[in-house]
Write an enzyme that holds these catalytic residues in place. Structure first.
Site, PDB file in Angstrom:
ATOM      1  N   ASN A  40       0.573  -1.084  -0.323  1.00  0.00           N
ATOM      2  CA  ASN A  40       0.183   0.127  -0.094  1.00  0.00           C
ATOM      3  C   ASN A  40       1.022   1.068  -0.209  1.00  0.00           C
ATOM      4  O   ASN A  40       1.519   1.646   1.157  1.00  0.00           O
ATOM      5  CB  ASN A  40      -0.629   0.179   1.265  1.00  0.00           C
ATOM      6  CG  ASN A  40      -1.552   1.144   0.985  1.00  0.00           C
ATOM      7  OD1 ASN A  40      -1.512   2.065   0.293  1.00  0.00           O
ATOM      8  ND2 ASN A  40      -2.263   1.449   2.115  1.00  0.00           N
ATOM      9  N   TRP A  41       1.194   1.912  -1.520  1.00  0.00           N
ATOM     10  CA  TRP A  41       1.963   2.950  -1.346  1.00  0.00           C
ATOM     11  C   TRP A  41       0.876   4.319  -0.628  1.00  0.00           C
ATOM     12  O   TRP A  41       1.570   4.840  -0.623  1.00  0.00           O
ATOM     13  CB  TRP A  41       2.337   3.059  -2.868  1.00  0.00           C
ATOM     14  CG  TRP A  41       3.422   2.094  -3.692  1.00  0.00           C
ATOM     15  CD1 TRP A  41       3.923   1.105  -2.981  1.00  0.00           C
ATOM     16  CD2 TRP A  41       3.691   1.844  -5.120  1.00  0.00           C
ATOM     17  NE1 TRP A  41       4.241   0.030  -3.959  1.00  0.00           N
ATOM     18  CE2 TRP A  41       3.806   1.290  -4.639  1.00  0.00           C
ATOM     19  CE3 TRP A  41       2.887   2.194  -6.094  1.00  0.00           C
ATOM     20  CZ2 TRP A  41       4.843   0.804  -6.226  1.00  0.00           C
ATOM     21  CZ3 TRP A  41       4.048   2.503  -6.756  1.00  0.00           C
ATOM     22  CH2 TRP A  41       4.307   1.758  -6.808  1.00  0.00           C
ATOM     23  N   LYS A  42       0.123   4.764  -0.370  1.00  0.00           N
ATOM     24  CA  LYS A  42      -0.487   5.314   0.444  1.00  0.00           C
ATOM     25  C   LYS A  42      -0.092   6.918  -0.739  1.00  0.00           C
ATOM     26  O   LYS A  42      -0.249   6.480  -2.127  1.00  0.00           O
ATOM     27  CB  LYS A  42      -0.330   5.395   1.945  1.00  0.00           C
ATOM     28  CG  LYS A  42      -0.543   4.386   2.507  1.00  0.00           C
ATOM     29  CD  LYS A  42       0.032   4.551   3.932  1.00  0.00           C
ATOM     30  CE  LYS A  42      -0.383   3.435   4.579  1.00  0.00           C
ATOM     31  NZ  LYS A  42      -0.326   3.051   6.105  1.00  0.00           N
ATOM     32  N   HIS A  96     -10.226   1.199   4.945  1.00  0.00           N
ATOM     33  CA  HIS A  96      -8.509   1.668   5.200  1.00  0.00           C
ATOM     34  C   HIS A  96      -7.885   2.200   6.521  1.00  0.00           C
ATOM     35  O   HIS A  96      -9.342   3.184   6.528  1.00  0.00           O
ATOM     36  CB  HIS A  96      -6.886   1.762   4.652  1.00  0.00           C
ATOM     37  CG  HIS A  96      -5.386   1.909   4.535  1.00  0.00           C
ATOM     38  ND1 HIS A  96      -5.726   2.476   6.410  1.00  0.00           N
ATOM     39  CD2 HIS A  96      -4.504   0.898   4.674  1.00  0.00           C
ATOM     40  CE1 HIS A  96      -4.333   2.815   5.813  1.00  0.00           C
ATOM     41  NE2 HIS A  96      -4.074   0.564   6.022  1.00  0.00           N
ATOM     42  N   GLU A 147      -7.660   4.719   7.423  1.00  0.00           N
ATOM     43  CA  GLU A 147      -6.344   5.909   7.023  1.00  0.00           C
ATOM     44  C   GLU A 147      -7.866   6.802   6.596  1.00  0.00           C
ATOM     45  O   GLU A 147      -8.160   7.502   7.471  1.00  0.00           O
ATOM     46  CB  GLU A 147      -4.909   6.087   6.737  1.00  0.00           C
ATOM     47  CG  GLU A 147      -3.503   5.791   7.734  1.00  0.00           C
ATOM     48  CD  GLU A 147      -3.028   4.976   6.350  1.00  0.00           C
ATOM     49  OE1 GLU A 147      -2.694   5.796   5.087  1.00  0.00           O
ATOM     50  OE2 GLU A 147      -2.240   4.538   7.723  1.00  0.00           O
ATOM     51  N   GLU A 201      -5.117  -4.812   9.886  1.00  0.00           N
ATOM     52  CA  GLU A 201      -4.758  -4.145  10.316  1.00  0.00           C
ATOM     53  C   GLU A 201      -4.610  -3.070  11.639  1.00  0.00           C
ATOM     54  O   GLU A 201      -5.510  -2.169  11.824  1.00  0.00           O
ATOM     55  CB  GLU A 201      -4.657  -2.767   9.073  1.00  0.00           C
ATOM     56  CG  GLU A 201      -3.761  -3.840   7.886  1.00  0.00           C
ATOM     57  CD  GLU A 201      -3.604  -2.321   7.095  1.00  0.00           C
ATOM     58  OE1 GLU A 201      -2.081  -2.211   6.122  1.00  0.00           O
ATOM     59  OE2 GLU A 201      -3.950  -1.211   7.062  1.00  0.00           O
ATOM     60  N   GLY A 251       2.517   1.927  11.060  1.00  0.00           N
ATOM     61  CA  GLY A 251       2.995   3.466  10.643  1.00  0.00           C
ATOM     62  C   GLY A 251       4.350   3.028  11.701  1.00  0.00           C
ATOM     63  O   GLY A 251       4.535   4.312  11.783  1.00  0.00           O
ATOM     64  N   SER A 273       3.634  -2.655  10.007  1.00  0.00           N
ATOM     65  CA  SER A 273       4.794  -2.556  10.400  1.00  0.00           C
ATOM     66  C   SER A 273       5.347  -3.774   9.730  1.00  0.00           C
ATOM     67  O   SER A 273       6.234  -4.497  10.677  1.00  0.00           O
ATOM     68  CB  SER A 273       5.094  -2.128  11.202  1.00  0.00           C
ATOM     69  OG  SER A 273       4.738  -1.219  11.931  1.00  0.00           O
ATOM     70  N   GLY A 281       2.639  -1.177   4.095  1.00  0.00           N
ATOM     71  CA  GLY A 281       3.128   0.206   3.896  1.00  0.00           C
ATOM     72  C   GLY A 281       4.025   0.691   4.047  1.00  0.00           C
ATOM     73  O   GLY A 281       4.771   0.333   2.581  1.00  0.00           O
TER      74      GLY A 281
HETATM   75  P1  13P Z   1       2.744   0.093   8.033  1.00  0.00           P
HETATM   76  O1  13P Z   1       3.487  -1.341   6.387  1.00  0.00           O
HETATM   77  O2  13P Z   1       4.187   1.404   7.080  1.00  0.00           O
HETATM   78  O3  13P Z   1       3.031   0.183   9.183  1.00  0.00           O
HETATM   79  O4  13P Z   1       1.576   0.500   7.240  1.00  0.00           O
HETATM   80  C1  13P Z   1       0.606  -0.494   6.571  1.00  0.00           C
HETATM   81  C2  13P Z   1      -0.785  -0.457   6.409  1.00  0.00           C
HETATM   82  O5  13P Z   1      -1.226   1.075   6.619  1.00  0.00           O
HETATM   83  C3  13P Z   1      -0.856  -0.630   4.665  1.00  0.00           C
HETATM   84  O6  13P Z   1      -2.740  -0.325   4.276  1.00  0.00           O
END
Ligand code: 13P
Length: 253
Positions: free
Chosen positions: A9-11, A98, A100, A170, A176, A216, A237
């Site tokens: 997930n590149w966000k 997600h 976020e 998640e 993150g 993570s 992420g």
């Molecule tokens: P991280 O791997 O940076 O913790 O992010 C996880 C995430 O939100 C994937 O959708």
């Protein structure tokens, strides 16, 4: 047998050129020995989806996915992109819900129910994200919350449609933050989710659903997490933004 899915997930990261460079490096680095049951997904910013799909074309192990889809089919929704538009661009999978999107953009179970319906109607496979914040984990009510996220947004589906879903667990406190759920914590939640699905739709259907872990995940912890019986892949992420690191996770699948 259910699929193992390693999804990046590149966000909201990367320029257009950097995105193409990263997708190409990942496409070219997927080991030829990868299991036929394993799939690699890159969930990219909407603007880049079509050009990235062209960059990875020709390798059937990898595809490009959206990070979101609108809660409406079409019309006066400035800035939104519908599941039908994604499908018309050749996109076959989207993340939905997600954390976020839930916390920053106010997506509720009710909105997600609509988004899931529209995605399925458009022929798009939803990767439905769920997970609890830190205070809920500390209060010990994480199963109640994740169970309600799944029940409220998904349990209206008939079995045929439910079987098309992928679930991503998640824990918000692990996203993150560098904190990862232990392999046992992930396994316990994934088993809880699978049992919940089995109670509603039967064991056979539940056994076919891929449940991914996110939070993570990185090369150094992926193999332990992925070795758990109910962890069927990862939603990654930060570690998906570096080709070598992400490919090491793919190799653990
Ligand atoms: P991280 O791997 O940076 O913790 O992010 C996880 C995430 O939100 C994937 O959708």
């Amino acid at each position: 047998m259910r699929k193992t899915i390693i999804a990046g997930n590149w966000k909201m990261n990367l320029s257009s050129a950097a995105a193409i460079e990263l997708a190409t490096a990942i496409r070219n680095g997927i080991p030829g020995s990868i299991s036929p049951q394993t799939e690699v997904l890159l969930c990219a910013p909407a603007l880049f989806l079509e050009s990235l799909a062209a960059s990875v074309a020709g390798n059937s192990k990898i595809s490009i996915a959206s990070q979101n889809a609108a809660a409406w089919k079409e019309g006066a929704y400035t800035g939104e992109i519908s599941a039908f538009q994604l499908a018309s661009s050749g996109i076959k999978t989207t993340l939905l819900g997600h954390s976020e999107r839930r916390s920053l953009f106010g997506e509720t179970d009710e909105v997600l129910k609509t988004k899931v319906d529209l995605a399925l109607e458009a022929g798009i496979r939803p990767v439905f994200c769920c997970g609890e914040p830190k205070e809920v984990r500390e209060a010990g009510t994480h199963e109640d919350l994740v169970g309600s996220q799944i029940q409220n947004a998904l349990f209206h589906l008939n079995a045929e449609n439910f079987s098309k879903l992928v679930i991503a667990y998640e824990p918000v406190w692990a996203i993150g933050t560098g904190l990862t759920a232990s392999a046992q914590q992930a396994q316990d939640m994934h088993a809880f989710i699978r049992n919940l699905i089995a109670d509603k739709y039967g064991k056979e259907l539940a056994d076919g659903i891929s449940i991914l872990y996110g939070g993570s995940m990185k090369a150094s912890n992926a193999s332990e997490l992925l070795s758990m019986p109910d962890v069927d892949g990862g939603l990654i992420g930060g570690a998906s933004l570096v080709a070598d690191e992400f490919l090491k996770i793919v190799e653990c699948a």
